[in-house]
Design a protein around this motif. Structure first.
Motif: not given
Length: 320
Positions: A114-121
């Motif tokens: 959805h183009g929402l920001p999350v940290v790399e994982s």
């Protein structure tokens, strides 16, 4: 009408199946072994229906199930699915939203979609760690670096969570996380981040509470800091500028709708001076004396008794 008196107590050796008048799984297996070549009799069929009748009777006794069960089987869609089968309205999110929010890997993938920001994982199954530990360590180092956070993918309250400062600490952290789940997520550590949270209330037209902030006395907001008084400061109204508050509320609403949540949720963020990340979603936030959600609701003008009543109304509304 609810039945009078307390529920029957199960003595040592007794089973719920016995209380319901049906066979336990072990007894059913033994019966099938003994009568493998015989057709089912009428009494066999009646016994099979007894448990189903007991489940259906719950719907006659319970108007609304108010859910306060946390962790696996409580907020991961399992209990919600049982209540759906029983035809009982319940508070909070449905089966899909509960399952998605509980699984940190699936939740982050959905947010990215959805183009929402999350940290790399990155994430791993227990089998990969057991059979190819060197590959797992190398993948974490190449993808995220040394400073990472290791968590069971489908657990809450920071249980099994570790902060890894260097790669030598990673194996022990993975071992710890895999004690609680067969699926583990490893996230990049966001140094200096504030932990901000927004509560959401509603179904079709949800409202978002103003951001709150949690400050832990520990290196990260671990299980002890969450539940032992005095180890964390919970500020239901964070000191943030209006633009950041609006951004957090916008992201909260977007995440809530993306998972198709209902009833209530708490959206957690990691915020630095440069970046804002969606961290997790809790579809059954705590209601303890130190919990953020009811405090935010009160600041929004919703007393605790009004909040309980509203959640019940939302459950019945969603059931219609």
């Amino acid at each position: 009408m609810l039945p009078d008196g307390t529920a029957p107590r199960l003595d040592d050796g007794a089973s719920l199946a016995g209380l319901l008048g049906t066979a336990s799984p072990a007894e059913e297996v033994e019966r099938l072994r003994t009568h493998a070549d015989h057709a089912l009799t009428v009494s066999d069929a009646e016994a099979r229906l007894a448990a189903r009748a007991a489940v259906r009777s719950l719907a006659e006794a319970i108007d609304v199930a108010f859910l306060v069960v946390h962790g696996p089987y409580g907020e991961d869609g399992t209990l919600q699915g049982f209540l759906e089968l029983a035809g009982i309205p319940y508070t909070g999110a449905g089966v899909l939203a509960s399952a998605v929010a509980m699984d940190k890997v699936v939740f982050k993938d959905l947010m990215r979609g959805h183009g929402l920001p999350v940290v790399e994982s990155c994430w791993f199954r227990r089998r990969a760690w057991t059979e190819e530990p060197e590959h797992v360590v190398r993948a974490v180092a190449e993808t995220l670096g040394e400073l990472v956070v290791v968590k069971p993918a489908r657990l809450g309250s920071s249980v099994g969570m570790s902060l890894v400062h260097e790669l030598d600490e990673l194996p022990a952290a993975l071992d710890e996380a895999f004690e609680y789940d067969s699926k583990v997520i490893v996230e990049a550590y966001v140094a200096g981040a504030r932990e901000l949270e927004c509560g959401v209330l509603g179904n079709e037209d949800p409202i978002v509470f103003e951001p709150g902030e949690v400050r832990s006395s520990h290196e990260f907001y671990d299980y002890e800091a969450k539940y032992v008084a005095g180890l964390a400061t919970v500020e239901p109204r964070a000191a943030v500028d209006p633009d950041l508050a609006a951004r957090l509320k916008e992201l909260s609403l977007a995440a809530y709708r993306a998972v198709d949540a209902a009833g209530l949720a708490r959206i957690d963020f990691l915020v630095t001076a440069e970046e804002t990340y969606l961290s997790e979603m809790n579809t059954l936030p705590g209601f303890t004396a130190t919990s953020m959600y009811p405090k935010q609701a009160e600041l929004a003008g919703i007393r605790f008794d009004e909040l309980i009543a509203r959640l019940i109304e939302l459950a019945l509304e969603r059931d219609r």
